[in-house]
Design a protein around this motif. Structure first.
Motif, PDB file in Angstrom:
ATOM      1  N   PRO A  71       0.857  -1.189   0.000  1.00 42.51           N
ATOM      2  CA  PRO A  71       0.000   0.000   0.000  1.00 42.51           C
ATOM      3  C   PRO A  71       0.890   1.235   0.000  1.00 42.51           C
ATOM      4  CG  PRO A  71      -0.589  -1.524   1.766  1.00 42.51           C
ATOM      5  CD  PRO A  71       0.738  -1.967   1.241  1.00 42.51           C
ATOM      6  N   ALA A  72       0.687   2.130  -0.954  1.00 41.96           N
ATOM      7  CA  ALA A  72       1.611   3.260  -1.063  1.00 41.96           C
ATOM      8  C   ALA A  72       1.017   4.358  -1.942  1.00 41.96           C
ATOM      9  CB  ALA A  72       2.934   2.779  -1.656  1.00 41.96           C
ATOM     10  N   PHE A  73       1.698   5.515  -1.878  1.00 43.17           N
ATOM     11  CA  PHE A  73       1.384   6.623  -2.778  1.00 43.17           C
ATOM     12  C   PHE A  73       2.248   6.505  -4.047  1.00 43.17           C
ATOM     13  CE2 PHE A  73       0.225   8.257   1.390  1.00 43.17           C
ATOM     14  CZ  PHE A  73      -0.997   8.875   1.141  1.00 43.17           C
ATOM     15  N   ILE A  74       1.672   6.923  -5.192  1.00 44.17           N
ATOM     16  CA  ILE A  74       2.443   6.939  -6.436  1.00 44.17           C
ATOM     17  C   ILE A  74       3.226   8.235  -6.491  1.00 44.17           C
ATOM     18  CG2 ILE A  74       2.327   6.907  -8.958  1.00 44.17           C
ATOM     19  CD1 ILE A  74      -0.248   5.318  -8.753  1.00 44.17           C
ATOM     20  N   ASP A  89      13.198  -2.122 -16.727  1.00 46.92           N
ATOM     21  CA  ASP A  89      12.944  -0.683 -16.764  1.00 46.92           C
ATOM     22  C   ASP A  89      12.057  -0.273 -15.582  1.00 46.92           C
ATOM     23  OD1 ASP A  89      14.416  -0.482 -19.052  1.00 46.92           O
ATOM     24  OD2 ASP A  89      12.709  -0.191 -20.398  1.00 46.92           O
ATOM     25  N   ILE A  90      12.327   0.911 -15.010  1.00 42.86           N
ATOM     26  CA  ILE A  90      11.514   1.421 -13.909  1.00 42.86           C
ATOM     27  C   ILE A  90      10.217   1.988 -14.462  1.00 42.86           C
ATOM     28  CG2 ILE A  90      11.394   3.105 -12.029  1.00 42.86           C
ATOM     29  CD1 ILE A  90      14.431   2.934 -11.819  1.00 42.86           C
ATOM     30  N   LEU A  91       9.089   1.467 -13.981  1.00 45.59           N
ATOM     31  CA  LEU A  91       7.782   1.909 -14.450  1.00 45.59           C
ATOM     32  C   LEU A  91       7.150   2.919 -13.489  1.00 45.59           C
ATOM     33  CD1 LEU A  91       6.351  -1.585 -15.510  1.00 45.59           C
ATOM     34  CD2 LEU A  91       7.702   0.008 -16.870  1.00 45.59           C
ATOM     35  N   TYR A  92       7.220   2.621 -12.177  1.00 47.80           N
ATOM     36  CA  TYR A  92       6.633   3.470 -11.149  1.00 47.80           C
ATOM     37  C   TYR A  92       7.601   3.578  -9.977  1.00 47.80           C
ATOM     38  CZ  TYR A  92       2.064   2.740 -13.412  1.00 47.80           C
ATOM     39  OH  TYR A  92       1.026   2.700 -14.301  1.00 47.80           O
ATOM     40  N   VAL A  93       7.468   4.669  -9.265  1.00 48.22           N
ATOM     41  CA  VAL A  93       8.141   4.818  -7.970  1.00 48.22           C
ATOM     42  C   VAL A  93       7.055   5.081  -6.930  1.00 48.22           C
ATOM     43  CG1 VAL A  93       9.774   6.149  -6.590  1.00 48.22           C
ATOM     44  CG2 VAL A  93      10.259   5.709  -9.008  1.00 48.22           C
ATOM     45  N   LEU A  94       6.985   4.197  -5.907  1.00 45.45           N
ATOM     46  CA  LEU A  94       5.971   4.292  -4.862  1.00 45.45           C
ATOM     47  C   LEU A  94       6.610   4.722  -3.539  1.00 45.45           C
ATOM     48  CD1 LEU A  94       3.993   0.971  -5.580  1.00 45.45           C
ATOM     49  CD2 LEU A  94       3.695   3.225  -6.635  1.00 45.45           C
ATOM     50  N   GLN A  95       5.802   5.318  -2.665  1.00 52.65           N
ATOM     51  CA  GLN A  95       6.260   5.720  -1.341  1.00 52.65           C
ATOM     52  C   GLN A  95       5.223   5.292  -0.310  1.00 52.65           C
ATOM     53  OE1 GLN A  95       6.601   9.963  -0.683  1.00 52.65           O
ATOM     54  NE2 GLN A  95       8.165   9.704   0.910  1.00 52.65           N
ATOM     55  N   SER A  96       5.698   4.591   0.705  1.00 52.83           N
ATOM     56  CA  SER A  96       4.785   4.088   1.730  1.00 52.83           C
ATOM     57  C   SER A  96       4.218   5.236   2.573  1.00 52.83           C
ATOM     58  CB  SER A  96       5.507   3.090   2.631  1.00 52.83           C
ATOM     59  OG  SER A  96       6.516   3.741   3.390  1.00 52.83           O
ATOM     60  N   LYS A  97       3.124   4.939   3.296  1.00 50.05           N
ATOM     61  CA  LYS A  97       2.501   5.946   4.146  1.00 50.05           C
ATOM     62  C   LYS A  97       3.469   6.418   5.226  1.00 50.05           C
ATOM     63  CE  LYS A  97      -0.943   3.326   5.254  1.00 50.05           C
ATOM     64  NZ  LYS A  97      -2.169   2.861   5.949  1.00 50.05           N
ATOM     65  N   GLU A  98       4.211   5.458   5.777  1.00 52.01           N
ATOM     66  CA  GLU A  98       5.145   5.790   6.851  1.00 52.01           C
ATOM     67  C   GLU A  98       6.246   6.731   6.360  1.00 52.01           C
ATOM     68  OE1 GLU A  98       2.992   2.118   7.605  1.00 52.01           O
ATOM     69  OE2 GLU A  98       4.278   2.762   5.940  1.00 52.01           O
ATOM     70  N   SER A  99       6.776   6.412   5.163  1.00 45.82           N
ATOM     71  CA  SER A  99       7.846   7.245   4.605  1.00 45.82           C
ATOM     72  C   SER A  99       7.346   8.660   4.329  1.00 45.82           C
ATOM     73  CB  SER A  99       8.374   6.616   3.312  1.00 45.82           C
ATOM     74  OG  SER A  99       9.314   7.456   2.686  1.00 45.82           O
ATOM     75  N   ALA A 101       4.863  10.152   5.822  1.00 47.50           N
ATOM     76  CA  ALA A 101       4.571  10.820   7.097  1.00 47.50           C
ATOM     77  C   ALA A 101       5.838  11.364   7.740  1.00 47.50           C
ATOM     78  CB  ALA A 101       3.869   9.852   8.042  1.00 47.50           C
ATOM     79  N   LEU A 102       6.927  10.605   7.653  1.00 45.18           N
ATOM     80  CA  LEU A 102       8.181  11.042   8.255  1.00 45.18           C
ATOM     81  C   LEU A 102       8.895  12.091   7.424  1.00 45.18           C
ATOM     82  CD1 LEU A 102       9.528   7.588   9.480  1.00 45.18           C
ATOM     83  CD2 LEU A 102       8.676   9.451  10.906  1.00 45.18           C
ATOM     84  N   GLY A 103       8.673  12.063   6.115  1.00 49.73           N
ATOM     85  CA  GLY A 103       9.307  13.043   5.229  1.00 49.73           C
ATOM     86  C   GLY A 103      10.809  12.941   5.272  1.00 49.73           C
ATOM     87  N   ASN A 104      11.476  14.091   5.333  1.00 53.37           N
ATOM     88  CA  ASN A 104      12.943  14.129   5.341  1.00 53.37           C
ATOM     89  C   ASN A 104      13.527  13.997   6.743  1.00 53.37           C
ATOM     90  OD1 ASN A 104      13.048  14.510   2.534  1.00 53.37           O
ATOM     91  ND2 ASN A 104      12.836  16.748   2.770  1.00 53.37           N
ATOM     92  N   ASP A 105      12.680  13.958   7.742  1.00 49.15           N
ATOM     93  CA  ASP A 105      13.180  13.892   9.114  1.00 49.15           C
ATOM     94  C   ASP A 105      13.986  12.637   9.368  1.00 49.15           C
ATOM     95  OD1 ASP A 105      12.005  16.296   9.606  1.00 49.15           O
ATOM     96  OD2 ASP A 105      10.175  15.430  10.471  1.00 49.15           O
ATOM     97  N   GLN A 115      16.127   6.273   1.661  1.00 55.55           N
ATOM     98  CA  GLN A 115      15.238   5.581   0.723  1.00 55.55           C
ATOM     99  C   GLN A 115      14.220   4.692   1.444  1.00 55.55           C
ATOM    100  OE1 GLN A 115      15.219   6.098  -2.690  1.00 55.55           O
ATOM    101  NE2 GLN A 115      16.586   7.766  -2.058  1.00 55.55           N
ATOM    102  N   PHE A 116      14.071   4.960   2.725  1.00 56.80           N
ATOM    103  CA  PHE A 116      13.112   4.181   3.505  1.00 56.80           C
ATOM    104  C   PHE A 116      11.705   4.345   2.940  1.00 56.80           C
ATOM    105  CE2 PHE A 116       9.879   4.432   6.918  1.00 56.80           C
ATOM    106  CZ  PHE A 116       9.842   3.100   7.274  1.00 56.80           C
ATOM    107  N   GLY A 117      11.046   3.210   2.659  1.00 58.54           N
ATOM    108  CA  GLY A 117       9.667   3.239   2.165  1.00 58.54           C
ATOM    109  C   GLY A 117       9.524   3.598   0.703  1.00 58.54           C
TER     110      GLY A 117
END
Length: 312
Positions: A71-74, A89-99, A101-105, A115-117
């Motif tokens: 489960p993730a954001f596109i 080939d890279i088709l999509y890059v996803l980011q988890s909810k946790e990643s 939420a934490l952002g760059n912190d 690159q967490f999440g």
């Protein structure tokens, strides 16, 4: 009185001269008969393979569905509908909810977790993006959500519609050539026949596979040529030289009798391909000239004007 007589004689002479001139002009105009502009060729010797031309469409037998692994954001979309992709080939890059939420912190705490999440979704096979279900960055997807579909290029086949009476020429393992709309020619081989037939057209669907990897859109209409028989060293002329009736029972060419008269010559034809046609009989001389352009609809003993003589 004498002057009057001379005047009458002069008028009579002018009238007679005028009539004769008009008659001569009329005769000259009637003698001018229009001639048809034509081009001629000679009769060649060579081999013409008997080819059967059929039509088919491209279809992909195997499709690879790309789904979201978590489960993730596109975050990023790297493909568009119809794009050619290679395995890896890279088709999509996803980011988890946790990643998100934490952002760059989290990177400030531990740089190794930058690159967490973050998940890269890669192509598992080479092919063409046939469906693009998710193309908007920022969308949230659940695990297992379909992102896109890859039509695998190594499973591209040509679906050929073969009339049942010609099915023997399209057996499994039989070679053929595929002509694409861009005029490129590609070798192929028939692989298998489907069990159903088109009831209306009475054609059977037989699959052919190319001998090279091609990236083509699905449902592309192509021509498929099959060699029915191998030709020998016989007389041949360009196909444009030969005319036939509506029932294709009689064939003829227009042969030059001299430099201005063409006569109809019935012929017996043999093999034919896209450009040439064999003439089985009669036997033509090397000096004979056959009309190749401008012959359509010409009657027997037609008056013609040779514009460009091209002897083969």
């Amino acid at each position: 009185m004498k002057n009057t007589n001379f005047l009458l004689i002069g008028l009579t002479f002018l009238l007679i001269s005028s009539c004769e001139s008009t008659h001569e002009a009329t005769q000259t105009e009637e003698d001018i008969v229009p001639k048809t502009a034509v081009q001629v060729v000679g009769v060649s010797k060579g081999s013409v393979d008997n080819e059967l031309t059929l039509f088919g469409t491209t279809i992909y037998l195997k499709r690879n569905t790309v789904t979201a692994p978590i489960p993730a954001f596109i975050n990023e979309v790297h493909v568009k509908l119809g794009d050619k992709v290679n395995k890896g080939d890279i088709l999509y890059v996803l980011q988890s909810k946790e990643s998100r939420a934490l952002g760059n912190d989290i990177a400030k705490i531990d740089s190794t977790l930058s690159q967490f999440g973050i998940v890269q979704v890669k192509a598992s096979a080479s092919g063409i993006i046939s469906t693009l279900d998710k193309q908007q960055s920022g969308d949230y997807v659940l695990e297992g959500t379909q992102l896109c579909t890859i039509a695998e290029s190594n499973d591209l086949v040509f679906q050929v519609n073969v009339p049942y009476e010609f099915a023997a020429f399209a057996k499994t393992g039989k070679a053929c050539t595929v002509l694409l709309p861009d005029k490129s020619v590609h070798p192929a081989v028939f692989t298998r026949a489907l069990t159903t037939m088109n009831m209306t057209a009475q054609t059977q669907t037989i699959l052919a596979r190319g001998k090279e990897t091609l990236f083509l859109p699905e449902n592309l209409v192509v021509k498929v040529n099959i060699k029915k028989a191998k030709g020998g060293n016989n007389q041949k002329v360009p196909k444009s030289c030969v005319q036939t009736d509506e029932m294709m029972q009689e064939y003829w060419v227009m042969k030059m009798q001299n430099d201005s008269i063409a006569v109809k010559q019935t012929v017996l034809v043999g093999n034919k391909d896209a450009d040439w046609i064999e003439i089985i009989s009669p036997k033509f001389e090397p000096s004979d000239r056959i009309i190749s352009i401008g012959n359509f609809g010409l009657p027997d003993t037609a008056l013609v004007d040779i514009q460009n003589s091209v002897l083969q």
